[in-house]
Design a protein around this motif. Structure first.
Motif, short mmCIF file in Angstrom:
data_model
loop_
_atom_site.label_atom_id
_atom_site.label_comp_id
_atom_site.label_asym_id
_atom_site.label_seq_id
_atom_site.Cartn_x
_atom_site.Cartn_y
_atom_site.Cartn_z
N LEU A 140 -21.78 -20.90 -44.43
CA LEU A 140 -23.08 -20.22 -44.47
C LEU A 140 -23.80 -20.33 -43.13
N ALA A 141 -23.75 -21.52 -42.52
CA ALA A 141 -24.41 -21.71 -41.23
C ALA A 141 -23.78 -20.84 -40.15
N ALA A 142 -22.48 -20.54 -40.31
CA ALA A 142 -21.78 -19.69 -39.34
C ALA A 142 -21.92 -18.21 -39.67
N GLY A 143 -22.69 -17.88 -40.72
CA GLY A 143 -22.97 -16.49 -41.04
C GLY A 143 -22.00 -15.85 -42.02
N HIS A 144 -21.17 -16.65 -42.68
CA HIS A 144 -20.19 -16.10 -43.62
C HIS A 144 -20.72 -16.21 -45.05
N ARG A 145 -21.20 -15.10 -45.59
CA ARG A 145 -21.72 -15.09 -46.96
C ARG A 145 -20.81 -14.35 -47.94
N ALA A 185 -10.92 -45.99 -60.23
CA ALA A 185 -11.91 -45.78 -59.17
C ALA A 185 -11.28 -44.85 -58.13
N ARG A 186 -12.15 -44.30 -57.26
CA ARG A 186 -11.65 -43.33 -56.28
C ARG A 186 -12.35 -43.55 -54.94
N LEU A 187 -11.52 -43.49 -53.87
CA LEU A 187 -12.04 -43.58 -52.50
C LEU A 187 -12.43 -42.22 -51.94
N SER A 188 -11.62 -41.20 -52.19
CA SER A 188 -11.88 -39.88 -51.63
C SER A 188 -13.08 -39.24 -52.32
N PRO A 189 -13.81 -38.34 -51.63
CA PRO A 189 -14.98 -37.72 -52.26
C PRO A 189 -14.57 -36.73 -53.33
N ALA A 190 -15.43 -36.52 -54.30
CA ALA A 190 -15.18 -35.50 -55.31
C ALA A 190 -15.14 -34.13 -54.65
N GLN A 191 -14.33 -33.25 -55.20
CA GLN A 191 -14.17 -31.91 -54.64
C GLN A 191 -15.50 -31.17 -54.56
N SER A 192 -16.34 -31.33 -55.56
CA SER A 192 -17.62 -30.62 -55.54
C SER A 192 -18.49 -31.05 -54.38
N HIS A 193 -18.37 -32.31 -53.96
CA HIS A 193 -19.14 -32.81 -52.82
C HIS A 193 -18.61 -32.25 -51.51
N GLY A 194 -17.31 -32.42 -51.27
CA GLY A 194 -16.75 -31.99 -50.00
C GLY A 194 -16.75 -30.48 -49.83
N TRP A 195 -16.43 -29.74 -50.88
CA TRP A 195 -16.32 -28.30 -50.74
C TRP A 195 -17.69 -27.63 -50.63
N ARG A 196 -18.73 -28.25 -51.14
CA ARG A 196 -20.08 -27.72 -50.88
C ARG A 196 -20.44 -27.89 -49.42
N ILE A 197 -20.05 -29.01 -48.84
CA ILE A 197 -20.28 -29.20 -47.40
C ILE A 197 -19.52 -28.14 -46.60
N TYR A 198 -18.30 -27.85 -47.03
CA TYR A 198 -17.54 -26.78 -46.38
C TYR A 198 -18.28 -25.44 -46.54
N GLY A 199 -18.81 -25.19 -47.73
CA GLY A 199 -19.59 -23.97 -47.93
C GLY A 199 -20.81 -23.91 -47.05
N ASP A 200 -21.47 -25.06 -46.84
CA ASP A 200 -22.63 -25.10 -45.93
C ASP A 200 -22.23 -24.70 -44.52
N HIS A 201 -21.06 -25.16 -44.08
CA HIS A 201 -20.59 -24.78 -42.74
C HIS A 201 -20.38 -23.27 -42.65
N HIS A 219 -26.89 -18.58 -52.41
CA HIS A 219 -27.43 -18.14 -51.12
C HIS A 219 -27.18 -16.65 -50.90
N GLY A 220 -27.01 -15.92 -52.00
CA GLY A 220 -26.82 -14.48 -51.91
C GLY A 220 -25.44 -14.05 -51.47
N GLY A 221 -24.47 -14.94 -51.56
CA GLY A 221 -23.12 -14.63 -51.12
C GLY A 221 -22.20 -14.30 -52.27
N SER A 222 -20.93 -14.07 -51.95
CA SER A 222 -19.95 -13.70 -52.96
C SER A 222 -18.57 -14.19 -52.54
N VAL A 223 -17.68 -14.27 -53.54
CA VAL A 223 -16.29 -14.67 -53.31
C VAL A 223 -15.37 -13.67 -53.99
#
Length: 346
Positions: A135-140, A117-133, A166-170
């Motif tokens: 994007l909201a700050a204008g970084h695409r 079992a795991r207490l910490s969130p899965a990477q896909s969950h947390g890092w998408r939230i980071y991506g949302d931040h 969201h039309g962005g790139s890495v």
């Protein structure tokens, strides 16, 4: 009857993130003292058998074998994802329950298992939230300075897919400071994320980026959480401020969380990181499970420092998962690098 033994795997030497290991272990030790002061588990004291993983998967797997031979009732801990994956695999083979405290790699096990079992969130969950931040700050359009490794490669894939929607790139770069600065100066990236180990090469990269006049105004980010720790501030000073990172805390601690925070502050002599809360929650969960009539993760109900904890089976995650711990994007305040600012929650 003797003590209830819990085997603990934590990084306590290089190249592991030492402060993360110390905070995780400190939170566990506090919880053990409290559990034992309240009578232990069915009248038996809890004892931690601690092994240093040094961020080495093979060393960690060997420690699991040793601890299983010593008769531990469960295994706990680990901060580094690739190490936690090795621990989970060996624990599953040996039939020993393992509660992963801090590692986030989605694929913690190669196959679904009821033993982990795991207490910490899965990477896909947390890092998408980071991506949302971002994007909201204008970084695409982002760049990532990244090392090889399953954790960093997974993070890059998550961010690339999330931004592309969201039309962005890495743009993917290496870790040589001069080459990274030159590539960024020639790109349209408005932010660069450090997907690297700490202190090297993260610290030299930050210094180079901050000193390059071509990159004034470029956002530096570190989703893996390096700026959370005091060593980051000690090594970088003001240059380490304003670097958003992920941490797993609520906006406001509950009375229980505040009490534990005060106790941890007294233990460490400074504010605890979220990793220390993960350690306290880990032992509290295991004490509840080992003291019950069942050993099923699905039956665990615990009030943790960061909210009620229960475990679920989440699609795409092969272990029992707390879905989800609170997630913040935070940084060190440029006006006061010892103070954290909450920038985004999810």
């Amino acid at each position: 009857m003797g003590a209830v033994r819990i085997g603990v795997l934590v990084p306590l030497s290089r190249p592991g993130w030492l402060e993360a290991g110390q905070q995780l272990l400190g939170g566990m030790e506090l919880a053990v003292r409290e559990v034992n002061a309240a009578g232990g588990v069915d009248g038996r004291p809890v004892e931690l058998l601690v092994r240093d993983t040094a961020a080495d998967p093979a060393r960690a797997a060997a420690a699991v074998t040793e601890l299983a031979g010593l008769g531990v009732a469960a295994l706990a801990g680990e901060y580094h994802s690739v190490v936690a994956r090795a621990v989970a695999a060996r624990a599953d083979e040996l039939g020993v329950p393992f509660l992963c405290s801090s590692a986030v790699l989605d694929a913690l096990t190669a196959r679904p298992t009821d033993r982990v079992a795991r207490l910490s969130p899965a990477q896909s969950h947390g890092w998408r939230i980071y991506g949302d931040h971002l994007l909201a700050a204008g970084h695409r359009h982002l760049a990532v300075a990244t090392q090889r490794g399953a954790y960093w490669e997974s993070g890059t894939r998550i961010l690339r897919a999330h931004l592309a929607a969201h039309g962005g790139s890495v743009l993917e770069l290496g870790i040589d400071p001069a080459a990274v600065c030159d590539a960024l100066a020639a790109s349209d990236a408005t932010a660069v994320l450090l997907l690297t180990g700490f202190p090297d090469p993260a610290v030299p990269l930050v210094r180079a980026l901050r000193q390059d006049p071509r990159l004034a105004g470029l956002l530096i980010g570190a989703p893996a959480g390096q700026p959370e720790f005091t060593e980051w501030a000690a090594l970088l000073g003001p240059a380490g401020a304003g670097v958003p990172f992920l941490r797993y805390l609520p906006e406001r601690l509950s009375p229980l969380g505040a009490r534990v925070a005060d106790a941890l502050h007294g233990q460490f002599g400074r504010e605890p990181s979220f990793v220390a809360f993960e350690g306290w929650d880990t032992v509290t969960v295991l004490a509840a499970m080992l003291g019950s009539a069942t050993t099923k993760w699905a039956d665990v109900r615990v009030t943790g420092t960061r909210g009620p904890i229960r475990f679920e089976q989440v699609p795409g995650i092969g272990v029992w998962q707390w879905a989800w711990p609170p997630v913040q994007v935070a940084d060190r305040d440029p006006a006061d690098p010892d103070r954290f600012r909450i920038l985004h929650t999810g």
